[in-house]
Design an enzyme around this catalytic site. Structure first.
Site, PDB file in Angstrom:
ATOM      1  NE  ARG B 256      -0.647  -0.119   5.008  1.00 18.91           N
ATOM      2  CZ  ARG B 256       0.259   0.459   5.815  1.00 18.91           C
ATOM      3  NH1 ARG B 256       0.630   1.773   5.387  1.00 18.91           N
ATOM      4  NH2 ARG B 256       0.491  -0.102   6.672  1.00 18.91           N
ATOM      5  CG  HIS B 260      -3.130   0.971   9.122  1.00 23.04           C
ATOM      6  ND1 HIS B 260      -3.105  -0.206   8.599  1.00 23.04           N
ATOM      7  CD2 HIS B 260      -3.974   1.196   9.887  1.00 23.04           C
ATOM      8  CE1 HIS B 260      -4.066  -0.958   9.307  1.00 23.04           C
ATOM      9  NE2 HIS B 260      -4.581   0.223  10.218  1.00 23.04           N
ATOM     10  CE1 TYR B 269       4.079   2.224   8.589  1.00 24.43           C
ATOM     11  CE2 TYR B 269       3.252   3.683  10.337  1.00 24.43           C
ATOM     12  CZ  TYR B 269       3.067   2.928   9.028  1.00 24.43           C
ATOM     13  OH  TYR B 269       1.895   3.051   8.478  1.00 24.43           O
TER      14      TYR B 269
HETATM   15  C1  LIG Z   1      -8.123  -8.118  16.919  1.00 25.15           C
HETATM   16  C2  LIG Z   1      -7.341  -6.726  16.586  1.00 25.15           C
HETATM   17  N1  LIG Z   1      -6.132  -6.103  17.085  1.00 25.15           N
HETATM   18  C3  LIG Z   1      -5.867  -5.076  16.762  1.00 25.15           C
HETATM   19  C4  LIG Z   1      -6.431  -4.303  15.972  1.00 25.15           C
HETATM   20  C5  LIG Z   1      -5.941  -2.923  15.594  1.00 25.15           C
HETATM   21  N2  LIG Z   1      -5.490  -2.869  14.151  1.00 25.15           N
HETATM   22  C6  LIG Z   1      -6.172  -2.463  13.177  1.00 25.15           C
HETATM   23  S1  LIG Z   1      -5.562  -2.629  11.805  1.00 25.15           S
HETATM   24  C7  LIG Z   1      -4.177  -3.455  12.511  1.00 25.15           C
HETATM   25  C8  LIG Z   1      -2.888  -3.990  11.559  1.00 25.15           C
HETATM   26  C9  LIG Z   1      -3.472  -5.092  10.483  1.00 25.15           C
HETATM   27  O1  LIG Z   1      -2.302  -5.502   9.631  1.00 25.15           O
HETATM   28  P1  LIG Z   1      -2.612  -6.465   8.579  1.00 25.15           P
HETATM   29  O2  LIG Z   1      -3.406  -7.511   8.990  1.00 25.15           O
HETATM   30  O3  LIG Z   1      -1.149  -6.820   8.073  1.00 25.15           O
HETATM   31  O4  LIG Z   1      -3.478  -5.852   7.348  1.00 25.15           O
HETATM   32  P2  LIG Z   1      -3.310  -4.265   6.709  1.00 25.15           P
HETATM   33  O5  LIG Z   1      -4.081  -3.177   7.487  1.00 25.15           O
HETATM   34  O6  LIG Z   1      -1.963  -4.239   6.484  1.00 25.15           O
HETATM   35  O7  LIG Z   1      -3.992  -4.578   5.239  1.00 25.15           O
HETATM   36  C10 LIG Z   1      -4.203  -3.340  13.751  1.00 25.15           C
HETATM   37  C11 LIG Z   1      -3.242  -4.048  14.684  1.00 25.15           C
HETATM   38  C12 LIG Z   1      -7.623  -4.779  15.224  1.00 25.15           C
HETATM   39  N3  LIG Z   1      -8.429  -3.996  14.335  1.00 25.15           N
HETATM   40  N4  LIG Z   1      -8.267  -6.164  15.699  1.00 25.15           N
END
Ligand SMILES: Cc1ncc(C[n+]2csc(CCOP(=O)(O)OP(=O)(O)O)c2C)c(N)n1
Lengths: 327, 362
Positions: B256, B260, B269
């Site tokens: 991406r 985020h 970061y």
């Molecule tokens: C169970 C849970 N823990 C923490 C979060 C907070 N959070 C939202 S997005 C994210 C990162 C997710 O990363 P990834 O799975 O790689 O997906 P991306 O956003 O990169 O598409 C986090 C830690 C959440 N939404 N749900």
């Protein structure tokens, strides 16, 4: 026609009949197939309906509840057995973040007609985390329904209703009552509506509100008090813990003017507080005494060597009755 | 930055190089009209995504999760599905949802925090975006399991990120899917980061796809910016699933470009400009397909301009529809909690209604 069954047998019969009646029904959980469940509540069903309808799942509560959500979304009627209530926590998120909210999030497009059964409560001399009574977690979750039967007859009728309910239902089975006594249970598939409490004993001096295993303590205490002092207690079995049957709760207090709530769950934020609130809102002027609660303490359920001191006993209930009536 | 250099790419499936050359045979599986559908889908989504970020800056929508850079993964995977297939997107996969049939104005409504933003079109099975990470993966196992039981010829696809592969639900979902051989497609967009945490800190395993072996299911690693490779991979996973060969775990390597979410500052970061420029210049999913299409004489500048104009108009029309959509009535919060409303909700609804009336707002 009917037969004398324990609560456990009544529950098995309800599931047996539902499996036979509707092929969308399936049961899933840990050790529920070949083994028939650790309490044997699914005994015989695996042999009768096969491995695809009575499913031994991997040891993974989130996986079980989460995949059951998907099954329910896509036309099945899963009955999930969680081995003990305190082991639901790994699947708690699935319950509160998904099962409970799916209808809401999709504006009614998708429902989750999921039934989760689990033994709960103390008094069985179980190891740590086998005796919890944390119904409040679920009764605090909009979108879930919480049911707790106190006898074989209700257990069967409520279980069938719970399975037919379009929303997710947590069905809390008081472990202590599984084999405690037998009762005549009709053969047919009858239903007891969710959301309705029941006056199990009429009385005029005080109302005791209780559910699950505590109902027995309430009835025993009421019997003793009547013998000793001549006071007549009304006893209300809530049966559904969320949503509560406010009408029955209020009708009774209007009649007796005094109330005692007995639950084995911790006192703080236990359902007793909610019942008091309902009475305050609806029937304050009928009250002749403050409402008392006799409950489990606000401590983790202790080791079974001292478990009995945690639980409300007939004596504690009697004491509560005396205090309320002599206010 | 080692995760983005060319050499660290074990066994990746790629069909279309960044220069727009085809290096694997596509055997007539992808015809011209599908290619154009792919290209236009990606162009539409990129326009939508950029527009959405602007709308967030103008305060017209709430916090938004951009996906620019991941278009090939989302469009390619969604185009490989059939109308009746179940889709479980995350907050970043509204692109896939749009391609699978979700209407643009609903997606706007979702980001405007309107109740009706999660409603999917009649006959479609697109679930609301999962906000908790990885939790939707087990649902996709369940719906697929039911499809199998009921003999329905449908697959379920779950979208998730690389971060999700650390959650327990990832493992539980793969394990269940393996045990019951469900027709589930696990589609991971490995965009290198879970908010701020790079994949090498997320996991010690070199790839995500290799984990399929642990559950004895099929695993594929694919260039997630190569729409031909993505489409072929998902198509193959669908065919396997429908033949009863069970689930597939797909790891699509992508990136991406942006933050985020619009609430995030990636400069904290990662070296935002450097990394994004590297990906844009070397890997962009849209550029590489455009190069190929132009070379083959399937696309030209005028078509591009016309398409962009049409997409902007379409998006504006949907935005207008979303902005003109009746606001959520506060009392709607009481609807759909249960199939039938019970007394406590009726009363609380009445209570709010009275407050609203007193406030002269109702
Ligand atoms: C169970 C849970 N823990 C923490 C979060 C907070 N959070 C939202 S997005 C994210 C990162 C997710 O990363 P990834 O799975 O790689 O997906 P991306 O956003 O990169 O598409 C986090 C830690 C959440 N939404 N749900």
């Amino acid at each position: 026609m009917g037969k004398n069954l324990t609560m456990l047998q009544a529950i098995t019969e309800a599931m047996d009949q539902m499996l036979g009646h509707d092929d969308r029904v399936m049961i899933m959980g840990e050790d529920i197939g070949v083994n028939g469940g650790v309490f044997r509540s699914t005994e015989g069903l695996y042999e009768k309906y096969g491995k695809d309808r009575v499913v031994d799942t991997p040891l993974a509560e989130s996986g079980i509840i989460g995949s059951a959500i998907g099954l329910a979304l896509n036309g099945m009627l899963p009955i999930v057995e969680i081995q003990f209530l305190a082991f639901i926590y790994p699947g708690f998120e699935q319950l509160v973040s998904h099962a409970a909210r799916m209808r809401y999030r999709t504006r009614g497009q998708f429902g989750v007609p999921l039934l989760i059964r689990t033994p709960y409560g103390a008094g069985i001399r179980g190891p740590e985390l086998h005796s919890e009574s944390v119904e409040t977690f679920f009764a605090h979750t909009p979108g879930l329904k919480v049911v707790a039967p106190s006898n074989p007859y209700d257990a069967k009728g409520l279980l069938i209703s719970a399975l037919e309910d379009p929303d997710p239902v947590i069905f809390l089975e008081p472990t202590k009552l599984y084999r405690a006594f037998k009762e005549e249970v009709p053969d047919e598939m009858y239903r007891i509506p969710i959301g309705q409490a029941k006056v199990v004993q009429e009385g005029s001096d005080l109302t005791i509100y209780a559910w699950g295993a505590m109902l027995r303590e309430a009835l025993n205490a009421a019997k003793k008090i009547e013998a000793e002092k001549g006071w007549k207690c009304e006893v209300v079995d809530l049966r559904t813990l969320y949503p509560l049957d406010r009408d029955t709760i209020v009708q009774s207090i209007k009649k007796t003017g005094r109330a005692l709530i007995v639950h084995e769950a911790h006192k703080t934020a236990g359902l007793g507080a909610e019942i008091i609130s309902i009475i305050n809102d609806e029937a304050l002027i009928y009250l002749k005494a403050p409402i008392k609660r006799v409950t489990g303490f606000d401590v983790p359920v202790p080791p079974f060597t001292i478990e009995d001191h945690y639980l409300p006993t007939v004596d504690r209930v009697k004491q509560g009755i005396v205090e309320t009536l002599s206010f | 930055m080692k995760a983005y250099s060319n050499e660290v790419e074990p066994e990746i499936f790629r069909v279309l190089t960044p220069d727009g050359e085809i290096i694997e045979t596509i055997d007539g599986k992808i015809d011209k009209s599908l290619m154009l559908k792919m290209y236009e889908g990606m162009l539409l989504l990129r326009t939508f995504d950029r527009k959405s970020i602007n709308l967030q800056r103008q305060g017209r929508i709430g916090t938004y999760a951009p996906f620019e850079g991941q278009e090939a993964s989302q469009v390619g995977s969604a185009l490989a599905l059939s109308a009746g297939d179940w889709m479980f997107p995350t907050y970043r996969d509204h692109g896939a949802a749009i391609i699978h049939g979700q209407e643009l104005y609903r997606v706007f409504l979702y980001w405007m925090a309107h109740f009706d933003g999660s409603i999917c079109p009649e006959g479609k099975r697109i679930l609301p975006p999962s906000v908790p990470i990885a939790t939707q993966m087990v649902h996709a196992v369940g719906t697929a399991w039911a499809s199998k039981i009921r003999g329905e010829k449908n697959v379920s696809i779950a979208y998730f990120g690389d971060g999700a592969t650390s959650e327990g639900d990832f493992h539980e979902a793969l394990n269940f899917a393996g045990v019951y051989k469900t027709p589930t497609i696990f589609f991971c967009q490995n965009n290198g980061y879970a908010i701020s945490v790079p994949f090498e800190k997320q996991s010690a395993s070199k790839t995500i796809s290799q984990r399929a072996a642990a559950y004895d299911i099929h695993g594929v690693r694919v260039d997630g910016n190569d729409i031909f490779a993505v489409w072929l991979t998902v198509k193959q996973a669908v065919e396997r699933a429908l033949k009863g060969e069970g689930p597939t775990l797909i790891e699509a390597i992508t990136f991406r470009y942006g933050a985020h979410t619009t609430a995030d500052n990636p400069n904290i970061y990662r070296d935002q400009d450097e990394v994004s420029t590297f990906w844009r210049e070397n890997r962009d999913p849209i550029t590489r397909l455009r190069k190929y299409l132009i070379k083959e004489g399937h696309w030209n500048e005028e078509q591009e301009e016309l398409a962009l104009k049409q997409f902007n108009e379409l998006i504006d029309a949907h935005l207008q529809k979303a902005e003109g959509y009746p606001k959520s009535d506060p009392l709607e919060m009481f609807n759909h909690v249960y199939a039938e409303e019970s007394w406590h909700l009726k009363e609380q609804k009445q209570e709010l209604n009275q407050i609203l009336r007193k406030g002269g707002k109702k």
